[in-house]
Enzyme design. Structure first.
Site, PDB file in Angstrom:
ATOM      1  N   TYR A   1      18.698  28.329  39.532  1.00  0.00           N
ATOM      2  CA  TYR A   1      19.895  28.686  40.311  1.00  0.00           C
ATOM      3  C   TYR A   1      19.985  27.867  41.596  1.00  0.00           C
ATOM      4  CZ  TYR A   1      23.649  31.489  42.314  1.00  0.00           C
ATOM      5  OH  TYR A   1      24.846  31.896  42.853  1.00  0.00           O
TER       6      TYR A   1
ATOM      7  N   LYS B   1      22.708  24.852  42.704  1.00  0.00           N
ATOM      8  CA  LYS B   1      23.548  25.028  43.894  1.00  0.00           C
ATOM      9  C   LYS B   1      23.351  23.854  44.868  1.00  0.00           C
ATOM     10  CE  LYS B   1      25.694  28.711  42.588  1.00  0.00           C
ATOM     11  NZ  LYS B   1      27.109  28.589  42.164  1.00  0.00           N
TER      12      LYS B   1
ATOM     13  N   SER C   1      26.137  28.167  47.219  1.00  0.00           N
ATOM     14  CA  SER C   1      25.467  29.419  47.608  1.00  0.00           C
ATOM     15  C   SER C   1      24.548  29.182  48.795  1.00  0.00           C
ATOM     16  CB  SER C   1      24.642  29.923  46.426  1.00  0.00           C
ATOM     17  OG  SER C   1      23.879  31.047  46.800  1.00  0.00           O
TER      18      SER C   1
HETATM   19  N1  NAP Z   1      28.230  37.253  44.348  1.00  0.00           N
HETATM   20  C1  NAP Z   1      27.348  36.615  45.102  1.00  0.00           C
HETATM   21  O1  NAP Z   1      26.519  37.236  45.831  1.00  0.00           O
HETATM   22  C2  NAP Z   1      27.349  35.101  45.136  1.00  0.00           C
HETATM   23  C3  NAP Z   1      26.640  34.473  46.169  1.00  0.00           C
HETATM   24  C4  NAP Z   1      26.630  33.080  46.226  1.00  0.00           C
HETATM   25  C5  NAP Z   1      27.330  32.349  45.282  1.00  0.00           C
HETATM   26  N2  NAP Z   1      28.008  32.983  44.292  1.00  0.00           N
HETATM   27  C6  NAP Z   1      28.726  32.148  43.313  1.00  0.00           C
HETATM   28  O2  NAP Z   1      30.084  32.546  43.261  1.00  0.00           O
HETATM   29  C7  NAP Z   1      30.644  32.204  41.989  1.00  0.00           C
HETATM   30  C8  NAP Z   1      31.442  33.388  41.470  1.00  0.00           C
HETATM   31  O3  NAP Z   1      30.575  34.474  41.203  1.00  0.00           O
HETATM   32  P1  NAP Z   1      30.966  35.993  41.480  1.00  0.00           P
HETATM   33  O4  NAP Z   1      30.051  36.498  42.494  1.00  0.00           O
HETATM   34  O5  NAP Z   1      32.427  36.128  41.672  1.00  0.00           O
HETATM   35  O6  NAP Z   1      30.499  36.632  40.080  1.00  0.00           O
HETATM   36  P2  NAP Z   1      31.303  37.396  38.950  1.00  0.00           P
HETATM   37  O7  NAP Z   1      32.129  38.514  39.500  1.00  0.00           O
HETATM   38  O8  NAP Z   1      30.283  37.747  37.909  1.00  0.00           O
HETATM   39  O9  NAP Z   1      32.312  36.290  38.372  1.00  0.00           O
HETATM   40  C9  NAP Z   1      31.851  35.196  37.636  1.00  0.00           C
HETATM   41  C10 NAP Z   1      33.024  34.514  36.962  1.00  0.00           C
HETATM   42  O10 NAP Z   1      32.519  33.386  36.225  1.00  0.00           O
HETATM   43  C11 NAP Z   1      33.051  33.428  34.910  1.00  0.00           C
HETATM   44  N3  NAP Z   1      32.130  32.847  33.944  1.00  0.00           N
HETATM   45  C12 NAP Z   1      30.818  33.133  33.774  1.00  0.00           C
HETATM   46  N4  NAP Z   1      30.335  32.435  32.720  1.00  0.00           N
HETATM   47  C13 NAP Z   1      31.366  31.704  32.219  1.00  0.00           C
HETATM   48  C14 NAP Z   1      31.508  30.801  31.123  1.00  0.00           C
HETATM   49  N5  NAP Z   1      30.493  30.542  30.281  1.00  0.00           N
HETATM   50  N6  NAP Z   1      32.710  30.217  30.917  1.00  0.00           N
HETATM   51  C15 NAP Z   1      33.762  30.495  31.729  1.00  0.00           C
HETATM   52  N7  NAP Z   1      33.693  31.345  32.776  1.00  0.00           N
HETATM   53  C16 NAP Z   1      32.508  31.944  33.013  1.00  0.00           C
HETATM   54  C17 NAP Z   1      33.281  34.925  34.629  1.00  0.00           C
HETATM   55  O11 NAP Z   1      34.327  35.100  33.689  1.00  0.00           O
HETATM   56  P3  NAP Z   1      34.169  35.559  32.151  1.00  0.00           P
HETATM   57  O12 NAP Z   1      32.980  36.452  32.058  1.00  0.00           O
HETATM   58  O13 NAP Z   1      35.467  36.250  31.876  1.00  0.00           O
HETATM   59  O14 NAP Z   1      34.039  34.286  31.388  1.00  0.00           O
HETATM   60  C18 NAP Z   1      33.742  35.426  35.999  1.00  0.00           C
HETATM   61  O15 NAP Z   1      35.127  35.251  36.138  1.00  0.00           O
HETATM   62  C19 NAP Z   1      29.453  31.780  41.112  1.00  0.00           C
HETATM   63  O16 NAP Z   1      29.436  30.380  41.015  1.00  0.00           O
HETATM   64  C20 NAP Z   1      28.244  32.282  41.877  1.00  0.00           C
HETATM   65  O17 NAP Z   1      27.099  31.491  41.621  1.00  0.00           O
HETATM   66  C21 NAP Z   1      28.031  34.338  44.202  1.00  0.00           C
END
Ligand code: NAP
Length: 265
Positions: free
Chosen positions: A157, A161, A143
Site C-alpha cells: 500500500y 502511494k 495517502s
Molecule cells: N479512507 C481513507 O482513510 C483513505 C486514506 C488515504 C487514502 N485513501 C485513498 O482514497 C481512495 C478512495 O478510497 P475511499 O476511502 O473512498 O474507499 P471506498 O469508500 O472503499 O471507495 C473505494 C472506491 O474504489 C472503487 N474500486 C475499488 N476497486 C476497484 C476496481 N477493481 N475497479 C474499479 N473501481 C474500484 C470502489 O468501487 P466499486 O467497489 O464499486 O468498484 C469505490 O468506489 C483510495 O485510493 C484510497 O487508497 C483513503
C-alpha cells in the site's frame, strides 16, 4: 460555469467514499461528470440524486480497473459519445492487508493493476486531449500512509502511494506550462467504506478525532488542483503527524500509531 463552457470530470471509484464526494464537489462546481466503478447501481443512484439538485450531464460507465482492458474501455466510451475529459480523478483504490507472501500473486497483481497501471494508463490515454485543449486537471488519490509508520497492508500500500505521489509530481512538472496541473492528494484516516472493505475493523473503530470526512477531503483536493499544487496533505492533524514522524524516532511513532489504531506496526 455556463453550459457552453462546461467542462467534464472523469472520476474513478465514484460509487462510495472519497470518489462519491469528488463527484458531488465537481458537479456542484459546474462540471459534467463521467463516473466509473464496478457497482453500476450505486453510480446510477448517485447520478440520479445529483440530477435532482442541478442540471448537467452525468454519464456512468461500469468498469473493473483490475482488468487490463478497463482504461481503454473508458476512453472508448468517452470517444464514442464525443465527451472530452478536462479533469481526471484517479481515486479508485483499496487496502489489501496481510502478510506479503501469504497473499496470492493474483491478488497482488490485481492490486498493482488498479493502484498503479490503471492510474498511469488513464493519465496516458486522456492527457493528449488535455494537451490539445491546453487545459487539464488531474488528481491522484495518494495517502498519508507512506509518510508515517503504516500497519502491514500487504506491504504494497505505502509503496504504491509513493508511486502516485512521485508520478503526480512528474506529470505536474512536465505539463505545467501547458496549463495542465496534477496533484497528489494525501488524506489520513477518512470516513468511507475503505477500512471495512479491507477488514480493518480495529482501525475503523479508532478515535473519532483522528478522522476526516470524505467531503472535506474532496473539497481540499479540488481546491489544490485548481490552484496548481502538486501535493497536499489533508488537514492540520495529518500535516502535524507527517512532521512529527520525521522529527521523532521511528519506534516511538510506531508505538503511538499502534496505541491509537490497535494494529501491529
Ligand atoms: N479512507 C481513507 O482513510 C483513505 C486514506 C488515504 C487514502 N485513501 C485513498 O482514497 C481512495 C478512495 O478510497 P475511499 O476511502 O473512498 O474507499 P471506498 O469508500 O472503499 O471507495 C473505494 C472506491 O474504489 C472503487 N474500486 C475499488 N476497486 C476497484 C476496481 N477493481 N475497479 C474499479 N473501481 C474500484 C470502489 O468501487 P466499486 O467497489 O464499486 O468498484 C469505490 O468506489 C483510495 O485510493 C484510497 O487508497 C483513503
Amino acid at each position: 460555469m455556463s453550459d457552453n463552457a462546461r467542462k467534464t470530470a472523469l472520476i474513478t471509484g465514484a460509487s462510495s467514499g472519497i470518489g462519491e464526494a469528488f463527484a458531488k464537489v465537481f458537479f456542484d462546481e459546474g462540471f459534467n461528470l463521467v463516473l466509473t466503478a464496478r457497482r453500476e447501481d450505486r453510480l446510477q443512484a448517485l447520478a440520479e440524486q445529483l440530477r435532482k439538485d442541478k442540471n448537467g450531464n452525468i454519464h456512468v460507465v461500469a468498469a473493473d480497473l483490475s482488468q487490463p482492458s478497463a482504461p481503454q474501455k473508458i476512453l472508448d466510451y468517452c470517444s464514442n459519445k464525443n465527451i472530452h475529459i478536462d479533469c481526471l480523478v484517479n481515486n479508485a483504490g483499496y487496502g489489501n492487508p496481510g502478510k506479503f507472501e501469504e497473499i496470492s500473486w493474483q491478488s497482488h497483481q490485481d492490486f498493482l493493476q488498479v493502484m498503479i497501471t490503471a492510474v498511469t494508463e488513464l493519465t496516458y490515454l486522456f492527457l493528449p486531449g488535455m494537451i490539445e485543449k491546453q487545459y487539464g486537471r488531474i488528481i491522484n488519490l495518494a495517502s498519508l500512509a507512506p509518510m508515517i509508520p503504516s500497519p502491514d497492508m500487504a506491504g504494497l500500500y505505502s509503496p504504491v502511494k509513493i508511486f502516485q505521489i512521485k508520478f503526480s509530481e512528474s506529470i505536474h512538472q512536465q505539463y505545467l506550462d501547458q496549463n495542465i496541473f496534477c496533484s497528489a492528494v494525501c488524506p489520513g484516516l477518512t470516513r468511507s467504506e475503505f477500512h471495512v472493505a479491507a477488514n480493518m475493523h480495529e482501525v475503523a473503530n479508532s478515535p473519532n478525532w483522528l478522522w476526516m470526512d470524505s467531503m472535506t477531503v474532496a473539497k481540499q483536493g479540488f481546491n489544490a488542483v485548481m490552484k496548481g499544487k502538486s501535493f497536499i496533505i489533508n488537514g492540520g492533524l495529518n500535516k502535524f503527524f507527517a512532521v512529527l514522524a520525521k522529527a521523532i524516532p521511528e519506534n516511538l511513532t510506531r508505538s503511538i500509531a499502534k496505541g491509537l489504531t490497535k494494529r501491529s506496526y
